[in-house]
Each structure stands twice: as structure tokens, then as C-alpha cells.
Design a protein around this motif. Structure first.
Motif, PDB file in Angstrom:
ATOM      1  N   GLY A   1       0.572  -1.187  -0.188  1.00  0.00           N
ATOM      2  CA  GLY A   1      -0.070  -0.388  -0.103  1.00  0.00           C
ATOM      3  C   GLY A   1       1.029   1.246   0.286  1.00  0.00           C
ATOM      4  N   SER A   2       2.201   1.418   0.245  1.00  0.00           N
ATOM      5  CA  SER A   2       3.168   2.493   0.546  1.00  0.00           C
ATOM      6  C   SER A   2       3.633   2.463  -0.820  1.00  0.00           C
ATOM      7  CB  SER A   2       4.221   1.869   1.480  1.00  0.00           C
ATOM      8  OG  SER A   2       3.069   2.429   2.901  1.00  0.00           O
ATOM      9  N   CYS A   3       3.479   1.419  -1.719  1.00  0.00           N
ATOM     10  CA  CYS A   3       3.968   1.509  -3.148  1.00  0.00           C
ATOM     11  C   CYS A   3       3.633   2.600  -4.398  1.00  0.00           C
ATOM     12  CB  CYS A   3       4.539  -0.101  -3.151  1.00  0.00           C
ATOM     13  SG  CYS A   3       5.615  -0.729  -2.559  1.00  0.00           S
ATOM     14  N   LEU A   4       3.957   2.903  -4.703  1.00  0.00           N
ATOM     15  CA  LEU A   4       3.908   3.964  -6.502  1.00  0.00           C
ATOM     16  C   LEU A   4       4.434   3.560  -7.685  1.00  0.00           C
ATOM     17  CD1 LEU A   4       3.363   7.149  -3.929  1.00  0.00           C
ATOM     18  CD2 LEU A   4       1.105   6.132  -5.002  1.00  0.00           C
ATOM     19  N   PRO A   5       3.824   3.736  -8.257  1.00  0.00           N
ATOM     20  CA  PRO A   5       4.406   3.300  -9.847  1.00  0.00           C
ATOM     21  C   PRO A   5       5.845   4.616  -9.876  1.00  0.00           C
ATOM     22  CG  PRO A   5       2.484   4.550 -10.329  1.00  0.00           C
ATOM     23  CD  PRO A   5       2.476   3.889  -8.300  1.00  0.00           C
ATOM     24  N   VAL A   6       6.847   4.347 -10.463  1.00  0.00           N
ATOM     25  CA  VAL A   6       7.501   5.649 -10.616  1.00  0.00           C
ATOM     26  C   VAL A   6       6.903   6.130 -12.070  1.00  0.00           C
ATOM     27  CG1 VAL A   6       9.990   5.960 -11.967  1.00  0.00           C
ATOM     28  CG2 VAL A   6       9.599   3.896 -10.484  1.00  0.00           C
ATOM     29  N   PRO A   7       6.641   8.079 -11.224  1.00  0.00           N
ATOM     30  CA  PRO A   7       6.303   8.823 -12.344  1.00  0.00           C
ATOM     31  C   PRO A   7       6.590   8.178 -13.581  1.00  0.00           C
ATOM     32  CG  PRO A   7       7.297   9.453 -10.271  1.00  0.00           C
ATOM     33  CD  PRO A   7       7.556   8.739 -10.510  1.00  0.00           C
TER      34      PRO A   7
ATOM     35  N   GLN B   1       0.203   1.668   9.065  1.00  0.00           N
ATOM     36  CA  GLN B   1       0.296   1.136   7.782  1.00  0.00           C
ATOM     37  C   GLN B   1      -0.737   1.819   6.931  1.00  0.00           C
ATOM     38  OE1 GLN B   1       2.727   1.124   5.892  1.00  0.00           O
ATOM     39  NE2 GLN B   1       1.572   0.917   3.776  1.00  0.00           N
ATOM     40  N   ASP B   2      -2.698   1.782   7.386  1.00  0.00           N
ATOM     41  CA  ASP B   2      -3.701   1.921   6.912  1.00  0.00           C
ATOM     42  C   ASP B   2      -3.564   3.912   6.971  1.00  0.00           C
ATOM     43  OD1 ASP B   2      -4.026  -1.042   7.211  1.00  0.00           O
ATOM     44  OD2 ASP B   2      -5.792  -0.338   8.558  1.00  0.00           O
ATOM     45  N   PHE B   3      -3.040   4.366   7.427  1.00  0.00           N
ATOM     46  CA  PHE B   3      -3.028   5.397   7.601  1.00  0.00           C
ATOM     47  C   PHE B   3      -2.026   5.583   6.329  1.00  0.00           C
ATOM     48  CE2 PHE B   3       0.067   9.041   8.062  1.00  0.00           C
ATOM     49  CZ  PHE B   3      -1.360  10.586   7.490  1.00  0.00           C
TER      50      PHE B   3
END
Length: 333
Positions: A110-116, A276-278
Motif C-alpha cells: 500500500g505504500s508503493c507508487l509507480p515510478v512517474p 500502515q493503513d494511514f
């Protein structure tokens, strides 16, 4: 996908002390739990909390890795039980509670974001810690709005340069303080509307003059101590003071009558120990609101210098010297 090895190189804190206590060690590759992914790290951001942890002042939260490193970018190499198999092989950046100074690191999915789009791994690794911190504190806790003005201390730090960049994306006027004329020039080049050399000028007077006596709507403060009453003096009526660190001390004297009369708000937060939810909810909001602009190339973080992982001690020494402008990053081969 290549197979995941059983061991990896990591930079450990061998004892509390100076940069020299950072040493390379061979560690087992961490095991995955439900909701987690294993990232083959390509780059890791260096942040002030890493320095404080190395000095023995900022221990990791229960259950977190003892290795430093709060933000990483790389490729998802394995998925924990029940995870989304589509994440395997994706290039991501992630906010983690520790463990970033290593060839492999576990991150909550949940804390992962795609590399822009158009970002290098080093640029992506410079995002999570500072972007999450600035977004939550400036936009959520500080309620900053388009057309308002913010005062940010440490204008050429990772937090400061990120605050400049994000504020300008949303048409917010930015005043920063810096420790030299050269740093003020660098901050202005990054988009600051006013940069004040706090060693040569009283920032309270400079803010008052620039805002024609109105004051700023938000102060984003990482200094604390005797800066707090001076920060409050800079605020407009209904202004918001947001604390994210206290480099000059955790105690301050505040005139409560003045706070009441001008309807000021004082708040603050820490990020590392939040649930982690936050963090997942924050990541989701940032992904929906900010990431489309990053994919369009509207802003990239200022990178001061990239060090090899083996030179983590030199990276910490540069941060402590205070000469950097923007983010310091470790590159992992």
C-alpha cells in the motif's frame, strides 16, 4: 524475472556515532509477510531521520528493520502471501519504516507508487519520504489553499525543495529561509518567491515587509525551539503553524492570548510510526492528486548528489555539513 538470492549487501549502523559507523554487511534477504512486496532496490533516499537514527536519537519503530533508509525505488522482485501478482516486475518507489540502505527491501504494497513517467530511479527514490511529509503537513494539516502563502524553513533541504516544488504546482506563494546568499539564490532558482538569508536578516521583518503586514497563511517548521514564537509572529489571522521537527529544541514559549486573538492553529505530526493503513490512504491520495502532474513532467525533485551505496558514510557527512541543495541519494548496483 531473476531469482531472489538468499543474501544481500546492506549498510548497517554498527554503533551510535558519526558517519564512520555505517558499515557494509552481508545480511539475509528479508522475508515477506502478507500485504508486503520485496523490492530489488535501485536507489534509496538519504534523510535527516537516517542521521538521527545513526546517532542513536531516532530508533526504528517496533517490527521495523534496524537498517536505515525510509524511501526507495526499484523493481518488485517478489510478492507476499495474498498479494497482487500484477505488481511483480513493476518499477515502484516506496515509503518504508527502515531497511532502505540495502540491495533488497520489504515494503508494504500500500505504500508503493509507480515510478512517474520520465523519472530515473534516483529521482523516484527522492520522492516518498519528503513528498508524503510535505503533502500531509502542508496540504492536509496546514490546509494550504491556492493563492495562499507559506513560510518554509530550511529552503534548500530535501523537505524545503520539495515544499517549493509542490506549492508552485498548486499556485501557492512560497517564502523560504536559508543559511547563505548562495542557498537563497538556489531556492529562488527552484521557484521560491522570496528567500531570506536568516544569518543576515530578521526573517520576521522580511516576511512582514513582503506580505505588506498581512503575514503568511501557513508556516512549515522543522526548527522548533525559539523559532516558534517568531513563526507565530509571521502568521496572518487564522494562520496555521505546522511542526515537523525541532532542531533547536522541543520546547517553546507561546503567548496564548495572542493565539486566541488571531485564531491561530498549532499542529504537527511524525510519519514513521504512523499505521500502515494511514500511510496507504495517504499514498492513495497522493497518487490520485499529485502523480498525474508528475507523469506530465510538471515537477522533478532537486537532486544534490548521488553516492554509491558503499559510500553511505560520505552521503551522511554531506548531509551533516549542510551544504546540500535538494536530495541526497544512494545508488545501488
Amino acid at each position: 524475472m531473476t531469482s531472489v538470492p538468499s543474501s544481500m549487501t546492506a549498510i548497517a549502523i554498527t554503533e551510535a556515532g558519526g558517519p564512520e559507523v555505517l558499515k557494509a554487511e552481508t545480511r539475509p534477504v528479508p522475508q515477506l509477510g502478507p500485504g508486503e512486496v520485496l523490492i530489488r532496490v535501485a536507489a534509496a533516499g538519504v534523510n535527516r531521520p537516517d542521521v538521527l537514527q545513526r546517532m542513536g536519537h531516532y530508533p526504528p519503530p517496533p517490527g521495523a528493520s534496524d537498517l536505515p533508509g525510509l524511501e526507495i525505488a526499484g523493481v518488485v522482485a517478489a510478492i507476499g502471501p495474498g498479494g497482487d501478482p500484477e505488481m511483480l516486475g513493476q518499477s515502484v518507489c516506496a515509503l518504508v519504516a527502515g531497511g532502505g540502505y540495502a540491495e533488497y527491501c520489504v515494503a508494504p504494497a500500500g505504500s508503493c507508487l509507480p515510478v512517474p513517467k520520465g523519472y530515473s530511479f534516483a529521482e523516484a527514490a527522492a520522492l516518498p519520504e519528503t513528498v508524503f511529509t510535505v503533502w500531509h503537513n502542508l496540504f492536509e494539516r496546514g490546509w494550504i489553499q491556492e493563492g495562499e502563502t507559506v513560510l518554509v524553513h530550511g529552503g534548500t533541504s530535501g523537505i524545503g525543495t520539495t515544499a517549493i516544488g509542490l506549492a508552485k504546482l498548486f499556485d501557492i506563494q512560497v517564502i523560504v529561509t536559508c543559511g547563505s546568499a548562495a542557498k537563497c539564490e538556489a531556492a529562488r532558482a527552484l521557484g521560491a518567491d522570496l528567500a531570506i538569508d536568516y544569518k543576515a536578516e530578521d526573517f520576521v521583518e522580511a516576511v512582514g515587509k513582503f506580505t505588506q503586514g498581512v503575514g503568511v497563511h501557513v508556516v512549515l517548521d522543522m526548527v522548533g525551539g525559539d523559532y516558534v514564537p517568531r513563526n507565530l509572529a509571521c502568521l496572518a489571522e487564522d494562520g496555521r503553524h505546522v511542526s515537523i521537527a525541532f532542531q533547536r529544541g522541543m520546547k517553546a514559549e507561546v503567548n496564548v492570548a495572542d493565539l486566541m486573538r488571531r485564531r491561530l492553529t498549532m499542529t504537527g505530526s511524525t510519519l514513521r510510526a504512523r499505521s500502515q493503513d494511514f500511510k496507504a490512504a495517504l499514498a492513495d491520495e497522493i497518487h490520485g492528486t499529485l502523480w498525474p502532474r508528475l507523469d506530465e513532467g510538471a515537477w522533478k525533485p532537486a537532486i544534490d548528489r548521488i553516492f554509491p551505496l558503499a559510500e553511505a558514510a560520505a552521503a551522511h557527512a554531506r548531509m551533516e555539513a549542510g551544504d546540500h541543495v535538494g536530495k541526497i541519494v544512494l545508488a545501488i548496483e
